[in-house]
Design a protein around this motif. Structure first.
Motif, PDB file in Angstrom:
ATOM      1  N   GLU A   6       0.833  -1.205   0.000  1.00 13.49           N
ATOM      2  CA  GLU A   6       0.000   0.000   0.000  1.00 13.49           C
ATOM      3  C   GLU A   6       0.870   1.258   0.000  1.00 13.49           C
ATOM      4  OE1 GLU A   6      -2.747  -0.124   3.285  1.00 13.49           O
ATOM      5  OE2 GLU A   6      -3.491  -2.089   2.677  1.00 13.49           O
ATOM      6  N   LEU A   7       1.946   1.227   0.806  1.00 10.87           N
ATOM      7  CA  LEU A   7       2.849   2.379   0.868  1.00 10.87           C
ATOM      8  C   LEU A   7       3.576   2.579  -0.461  1.00 10.87           C
ATOM      9  CD1 LEU A   7       4.288   1.957   4.481  1.00 10.87           C
ATOM     10  CD2 LEU A   7       2.807   3.792   3.665  1.00 10.87           C
ATOM     11  N   ILE A   8       3.987   1.479  -1.086  1.00  8.56           N
ATOM     12  CA  ILE A   8       4.681   1.583  -2.375  1.00  8.56           C
ATOM     13  C   ILE A   8       3.769   2.236  -3.415  1.00  8.56           C
ATOM     14  CG2 ILE A   8       5.646   0.233  -4.295  1.00  8.56           C
ATOM     15  CD1 ILE A   8       6.771  -1.694  -2.118  1.00  8.56           C
ATOM     16  N   VAL A   9       2.492   1.888  -3.407  1.00 12.96           N
ATOM     17  CA  VAL A   9       1.527   2.512  -4.323  1.00 12.96           C
ATOM     18  C   VAL A   9       1.431   4.013  -4.033  1.00 12.96           C
ATOM     19  CG1 VAL A   9      -0.929   2.624  -4.928  1.00 12.96           C
ATOM     20  CG2 VAL A   9       0.210   0.401  -4.751  1.00 12.96           C
ATOM     21  N   ASP A  14       3.039   9.666  -5.521  1.00 11.27           N
ATOM     22  CA  ASP A  14       3.757  10.912  -5.230  1.00 11.27           C
ATOM     23  C   ASP A  14       4.783  11.202  -6.322  1.00 11.27           C
ATOM     24  OD1 ASP A  14       2.486  11.745  -2.916  1.00 11.27           O
ATOM     25  OD2 ASP A  14       4.347  11.954  -1.780  1.00 11.27           O
ATOM     26  N   LEU A  15       5.525  10.185  -6.724  1.00  4.37           N
ATOM     27  CA  LEU A  15       6.530  10.377  -7.772  1.00  4.37           C
ATOM     28  C   LEU A  15       5.872  10.859  -9.062  1.00  4.37           C
ATOM     29  CD1 LEU A  15       8.823   7.300  -7.126  1.00  4.37           C
ATOM     30  CD2 LEU A  15       9.598   9.669  -7.238  1.00  4.37           C
ATOM     31  N   LYS A  16       4.761  10.248  -9.411  1.00  6.44           N
ATOM     32  CA  LYS A  16       4.077  10.588 -10.656  1.00  6.44           C
ATOM     33  C   LYS A  16       3.403  11.951 -10.572  1.00  6.44           C
ATOM     34  CE  LYS A  16       0.754   8.624 -13.872  1.00  6.44           C
ATOM     35  NZ  LYS A  16      -0.670   8.453 -13.729  1.00  6.44           N
ATOM     36  N   ASP A  17       2.624  12.174  -9.517  1.00  9.69           N
ATOM     37  CA  ASP A  17       1.805  13.385  -9.418  1.00  9.69           C
ATOM     38  C   ASP A  17       2.569  14.620  -8.964  1.00  9.69           C
ATOM     39  OD1 ASP A  17      -0.250  11.670 -10.125  1.00  9.69           O
ATOM     40  OD2 ASP A  17      -0.945  11.402  -8.068  1.00  9.69           O
ATOM     41  N   MET A  25       9.179   0.681 -10.765  1.00 13.94           N
ATOM     42  CA  MET A  25       8.560   0.034  -9.606  1.00 13.94           C
ATOM     43  C   MET A  25       9.500  -0.947  -8.917  1.00 13.94           C
ATOM     44  SD  MET A  25       5.826   1.614  -9.216  1.00 13.94           S
ATOM     45  CE  MET A  25       5.001   0.664  -7.949  1.00 13.94           C
ATOM     46  N   ASP A  26      10.363  -1.601  -9.680  1.00 13.89           N
ATOM     47  CA  ASP A  26      11.312  -2.547  -9.090  1.00 13.89           C
ATOM     48  C   ASP A  26      12.287  -1.806  -8.179  1.00 13.89           C
ATOM     49  OD1 ASP A  26      12.430  -5.170  -8.789  1.00 13.89           O
ATOM     50  OD2 ASP A  26      14.067  -4.568 -10.142  1.00 13.89           O
ATOM     51  N   LEU A  27      12.842  -0.701  -8.670  1.00 14.48           N
ATOM     52  CA  LEU A  27      13.764   0.098  -7.865  1.00 14.48           C
ATOM     53  C   LEU A  27      13.046   0.718  -6.672  1.00 14.48           C
ATOM     54  CD1 LEU A  27      16.568   1.345  -7.422  1.00 14.48           C
ATOM     55  CD2 LEU A  27      15.857   3.235  -8.894  1.00 14.48           C
ATOM     56  N   LEU A  28      11.836   1.225  -6.881  1.00 12.08           N
ATOM     57  CA  LEU A  28      11.066   1.822  -5.789  1.00 12.08           C
ATOM     58  C   LEU A  28      10.817   0.798  -4.679  1.00 12.08           C
ATOM     59  CD1 LEU A  28       9.558   4.291  -4.680  1.00 12.08           C
ATOM     60  CD2 LEU A  28       7.541   3.504  -5.926  1.00 12.08           C
ATOM     61  N   THR A  29      10.497  -0.426  -5.062  1.00 11.31           N
ATOM     62  CA  THR A  29      10.288  -1.496  -4.080  1.00 11.31           C
ATOM     63  C   THR A  29      11.573  -1.785  -3.311  1.00 11.31           C
ATOM     64  OG1 THR A  29       8.566  -2.474  -5.460  1.00 11.31           O
ATOM     65  CG2 THR A  29       9.555  -3.904  -3.797  1.00 11.31           C
ATOM     66  N   LYS A  30      12.699  -1.834  -4.001  1.00  8.00           N
ATOM     67  CA  LYS A  30      13.987  -2.110  -3.344  1.00  8.00           C
ATOM     68  C   LYS A  30      14.374  -0.988  -2.381  1.00  8.00           C
ATOM     69  CE  LYS A  30      15.745  -5.048  -7.024  1.00  8.00           C
ATOM     70  NZ  LYS A  30      16.674  -5.145  -8.146  1.00  8.00           N
ATOM     71  N   VAL A  31      14.155   0.259  -2.776  1.00  5.03           N
ATOM     72  CA  VAL A  31      14.455   1.385  -1.882  1.00  5.03           C
ATOM     73  C   VAL A  31      13.557   1.312  -0.652  1.00  5.03           C
ATOM     74  CG1 VAL A  31      14.396   3.915  -1.648  1.00  5.03           C
ATOM     75  CG2 VAL A  31      15.327   2.887  -3.729  1.00  5.03           C
ATOM     76  N   THR A  32      12.288   0.983  -0.854  1.00 11.48           N
ATOM     77  CA  THR A  32      11.333   0.867   0.257  1.00 11.48           C
ATOM     78  C   THR A  32      11.770  -0.226   1.220  1.00 11.48           C
ATOM     79  OG1 THR A  32       9.539   1.594  -1.192  1.00 11.48           O
ATOM     80  CG2 THR A  32       8.903   0.505   0.853  1.00 11.48           C
ATOM     81  N   ASN A  92       4.256  16.643   3.393  1.00 15.24           N
ATOM     82  CA  ASN A  92       4.764  15.280   3.602  1.00 15.24           C
ATOM     83  C   ASN A  92       5.695  14.876   2.474  1.00 15.24           C
ATOM     84  OD1 ASN A  92       3.399  14.710   6.017  1.00 15.24           O
ATOM     85  ND2 ASN A  92       1.529  14.229   4.898  1.00 15.24           N
ATOM     86  N   LYS A  93       6.976  14.942   2.759  1.00  9.13           N
ATOM     87  CA  LYS A  93       7.969  14.489   1.787  1.00  9.13           C
ATOM     88  C   LYS A  93       8.433  13.117   2.268  1.00  9.13           C
ATOM     89  CE  LYS A  93       9.680  19.145   1.030  1.00  9.13           C
ATOM     90  NZ  LYS A  93       8.836  19.682   2.073  1.00  9.13           N
ATOM     91  N   TYR A  94       7.969  12.080   1.586  1.00 12.14           N
ATOM     92  CA  TYR A  94       8.309  10.731   2.015  1.00 12.14           C
ATOM     93  C   TYR A  94       9.777  10.424   1.774  1.00 12.14           C
ATOM     94  CZ  TYR A  94       3.348  10.045   2.582  1.00 12.14           C
ATOM     95  OH  TYR A  94       2.049  10.169   3.002  1.00 12.14           O
ATOM     96  N   ARG A  95      10.405   9.837   2.792  1.00 11.74           N
ATOM     97  CA  ARG A  95      11.823   9.481   2.737  1.00 11.74           C
ATOM     98  C   ARG A  95      12.101   8.569   1.544  1.00 11.74           C
ATOM     99  NH1 ARG A  95      15.589  10.328   6.426  1.00 11.74           N
ATOM    100  NH2 ARG A  95      13.999  10.951   7.907  1.00 11.74           N
ATOM    101  N   VAL A  96      11.227   7.604   1.283  1.00 12.81           N
ATOM    102  CA  VAL A  96      11.426   6.683   0.166  1.00 12.81           C
ATOM    103  C   VAL A  96      11.486   7.453  -1.154  1.00 12.81           C
ATOM    104  CG1 VAL A  96      10.378   4.805  -1.164  1.00 12.81           C
ATOM    105  CG2 VAL A  96      10.359   4.706   1.332  1.00 12.81           C
ATOM    106  N   VAL A  97      10.601   8.413  -1.326  1.00 15.44           N
ATOM    107  CA  VAL A  97      10.566   9.186  -2.575  1.00 15.44           C
ATOM    108  C   VAL A  97      11.844  10.021  -2.725  1.00 15.44           C
ATOM    109  CG1 VAL A  97       9.332  10.988  -3.865  1.00 15.44           C
ATOM    110  CG2 VAL A  97       8.043   9.223  -2.637  1.00 15.44           C
ATOM    111  N   ILE A  98      12.261  10.665  -1.641  1.00 10.86           N
ATOM    112  CA  ILE A  98      13.509  11.457  -1.659  1.00 10.86           C
ATOM    113  C   ILE A  98      14.696  10.551  -2.013  1.00 10.86           C
ATOM    114  CG2 ILE A  98      15.131  12.797  -0.225  1.00 10.86           C
ATOM    115  CD1 ILE A  98      12.722  14.470  -0.448  1.00 10.86           C
ATOM    116  N   TYR A  99      14.788   9.410  -1.354  1.00 16.96           N
ATOM    117  CA  TYR A  99      15.903   8.486  -1.603  1.00 16.96           C
ATOM    118  C   TYR A  99      15.855   7.946  -3.026  1.00 16.96           C
ATOM    119  CZ  TYR A  99      17.249   8.398   3.364  1.00 16.96           C
ATOM    120  OH  TYR A  99      17.686   8.719   4.629  1.00 16.96           O
TER     121      TYR A  99
END
Length: 112
Positions: A6-9, A14-17, A25-32, A92-99
């Protein structure tokens, strides 16, 4: 769907909008996954773009230690550029998105 999925979605949205980036999505999942349980804590899951201490933590713990980059002025500039892209006024700047954006900025996908 698991809490992490749910958080990855949410991070992908956030990245898109907010950043205008089509997420890998593969990299986003790994960073998460790399951030571990911190993504479930309200305080540690976000980054304050105006807190110098917090930005120093991003630089030292993520860019230097995790990604293996050398300390330089470029790191501060990259963090600033990523926060600008995410939107300074965005509360809200999510750490995952920043990273994720920093990994892409420095082309360090191979670390994951």
């Amino acid at each position: 769907m698991s809490k992490r999925d749910e958080l990855i979605v949410k991070y992908a949205a956030d990245l898109k909008d907010k950043c205008g980036v089509k997420p890998d999505m593969d990299l986003l999942t790994k960073v998460t996954i790399g951030l571990g349980p911190s993504i479930y804590n309200a305080d540690s899951s976000t980054v304050s773009g105006s807190d110098d201490k917090e930005l120093a933590t991003v630089k030292n713990n993520f860019l230097i230690k995790k990604l293996g980059l050398k300390a330089s002025v470029d790191l501060d500039g990259a963090i600033d550029a990523v926060i600008e892209k995410y939107g300074r006024s965005n509360r809200n700047k999510y750490r995952v998105v920043i990273y994720y954006l920093l990994v892409k900025h420095f082309k360090k996908e191979s670390v994951y």
